[in-house]
Design a protein around this motif. Structure first.
Motif, short mmCIF file in Angstrom:
data_model
loop_
_atom_site.label_atom_id
_atom_site.label_comp_id
_atom_site.label_asym_id
_atom_site.label_seq_id
_atom_site.Cartn_x
_atom_site.Cartn_y
_atom_site.Cartn_z
N LEU A 99 0.43 -1.56 -0.16
CA LEU A 99 0.00 0.18 0.49
C LEU A 99 0.70 1.37 -0.19
CD1 LEU A 99 -2.46 -0.95 2.81
CD2 LEU A 99 -2.75 -1.31 0.60
N ASP A 107 -7.94 6.52 0.27
CA ASP A 107 -7.37 6.72 -1.00
C ASP A 107 -6.16 5.68 -2.12
OD1 ASP A 107 -8.57 8.70 -0.65
OD2 ASP A 107 -6.58 10.30 0.29
N ASN A 108 -5.86 5.02 -1.19
CA ASN A 108 -5.51 4.05 -1.45
C ASN A 108 -6.28 3.71 -2.32
OD1 ASN A 108 -1.92 2.73 -1.45
ND2 ASN A 108 -2.77 3.48 0.81
N VAL A 109 -6.88 2.18 -1.98
CA VAL A 109 -8.31 1.90 -3.05
C VAL A 109 -8.61 2.97 -4.17
CG1 VAL A 109 -10.36 1.08 -3.25
CG2 VAL A 109 -8.52 0.27 -1.08
N SER A 112 -6.35 3.71 -6.94
CA SER A 112 -6.23 2.78 -8.57
C SER A 112 -7.85 2.69 -9.15
CB SER A 112 -6.39 1.10 -7.38
OG SER A 112 -5.45 0.44 -7.36
N THR A 127 -15.66 1.79 -2.84
CA THR A 127 -14.60 1.44 -1.87
C THR A 127 -15.28 1.24 -0.49
OG1 THR A 127 -13.50 3.26 -3.16
CG2 THR A 127 -12.92 2.84 -0.77
N VAL A 156 -7.34 -4.44 2.78
CA VAL A 156 -7.26 -3.30 2.02
C VAL A 156 -6.79 -3.07 0.54
CG1 VAL A 156 -6.78 -0.62 1.78
CG2 VAL A 156 -6.85 -1.48 4.18
N GLY A 157 -5.78 -3.78 0.21
CA GLY A 157 -4.74 -4.18 -0.58
C GLY A 157 -6.27 -5.58 -1.45
N ARG A 160 -8.74 -3.24 -3.22
CA ARG A 160 -8.12 -2.55 -3.78
C ARG A 160 -7.97 -3.11 -5.22
NH1 ARG A 160 -1.87 -0.72 -3.31
NH2 ARG A 160 -1.41 -3.32 -3.32
N ILE A 163 -10.98 -2.90 -6.86
CA ILE A 163 -12.42 -2.42 -7.13
C ILE A 163 -13.07 -1.44 -9.31
CG2 ILE A 163 -10.17 0.03 -7.38
CD1 ILE A 163 -13.55 0.82 -5.34
#
Ligand SMILES: Nc1ncnc2c1ncn2[C@@H]1O[C@H](COP(=O)(O)OP(=O)(O)O)[C@@H](O)[C@H]1O
Ligand SMILES: [Mg+2]
Length: 255
Positions: A99, A107-109, A112, A127, A156-157, A160, A163
């Motif tokens: 991440l 925001d990480n998700v 992408s 998300t 979370v990964g 992502r 998404i």
């Protein structure tokens, strides 16, 4: 009805060389993956499962052979074209999740998602839905990756990776680092996206996890030596017969 092929390999080989010694890790694989399938790859450690996933997802180039992915010959694409292809059609969950440290969970998700989708409100909604489904609730959305546990970061990964509603999700032991309730959540999300038509190919060592799939490929020394049609996962209760079938198959494979 004819089932549609999503990935087809033709004499796929991957050889690593170091110190003048060549190791043939994937040996002339002719594999056909079917659109809409949840394919499981099993096999002992070192049999080439991760290498296979990297090759068919266009993350790494094969030594020899061709890969057709939804009508696109991956070996004809240059690195930029491959990157765009992967971004548009593939989701990846590998054992190591990276991440971006200076961005929040949300925001990480979203970052992408924004590469592909333009509608920010829709994206934020999706998300949040996905994060809730894997058990990352609102309290954690503005946290930064360093404030997350390993299992939270992994989830979370996973969000992502999902998404952009990838045509194909590639997952390499995605629940290996998760406790059983988090695993269950994640696998439920995988089953849902698969039921809605997205294809999945997942490496796992775990029988319960493998039961989420409808087809099992068994890899030994870089060769597919078993191919089991298991039928779809519906519910935990109806799973006894499939469980038995899978165990018999794995015994035959020398698991
Ligand atoms: N980048 C690499 N360089 C050299 N050898 C590698 C590389 N990646 C994998 N291998 C070797 O290929 C074999 C299969 O590895 P891998 O695909 O990771 O197996 P699995 O995922 O089934 O455990 C192993 O012997 C491993 O050491
Ligand atoms: Mg591996």
């Amino acid at each position: 009805m004819m089932k549609k092929t999503i990935i087809k390999t033709d004499k796929l080989c991957k050889t690593f060389s170091s110190g003048g010694i060549q190791q043939h890790v994937l040996k002339n694989l002719d594999i056909r993956l079917i659109e809409g399938d949840f394919t499981i790859i099993m096999g002992s450690s070192g049999s080439g499962k991760s290498t296979l996933l990297y090759a068919i997802s266009g993350m790494d180039k094969p030594t020899l052979g061709d890969i057709d992915f939804a009508g696109e010959n991956l070996s004809k694409l240059n690195n930029d074209q491959l990157a765009i292809f992967r971004r548009n059609h593939c989701g990846f969950v590998f054992q190591q999740i990276y991440l971006l440290d200076n961005m929040s969970v949300l925001d990480n998700v979203m970052a992408s998602g924004l590469l592909v989708k333009k509608n920010k409100r829709e994206l934020a909604k999706k998300t949040k839905e996905l994060l809730n489904q894997v058990g990352i609730n609102e309290n954690s959305w503005s946290k930064f990756p360093t404030q997350l546990s390993g299992g939270e970061a992994q989830r979370v990964g996973i969000v992502r990776a999902l998404i952009n509603s990838p045509k194909m999700l590639f997952a390499d032991e995605p629940t290996g680092a998760l406790n059983s309730s988090s695993s269950e959540r994640v696998l439920n999300v995988f089953s849902n996206v698969n039921h809605s038509g997205q294809s999945i190919v997942m490496v796992t060592h775990d029988i319960q996890t493998a039961l989420r799939g409808n087809r099992i490929l068994y890899l030994r020394d870089g060769v597919i030596c078993g191919d089991l049609q298991l039928g779809g996962y519906n519910s935990e209760k109806e799973n006894i017969e499939r469980h038995e079938k899978l165990r018999t198959f794995l015994t035959e494979m020398g698991w």
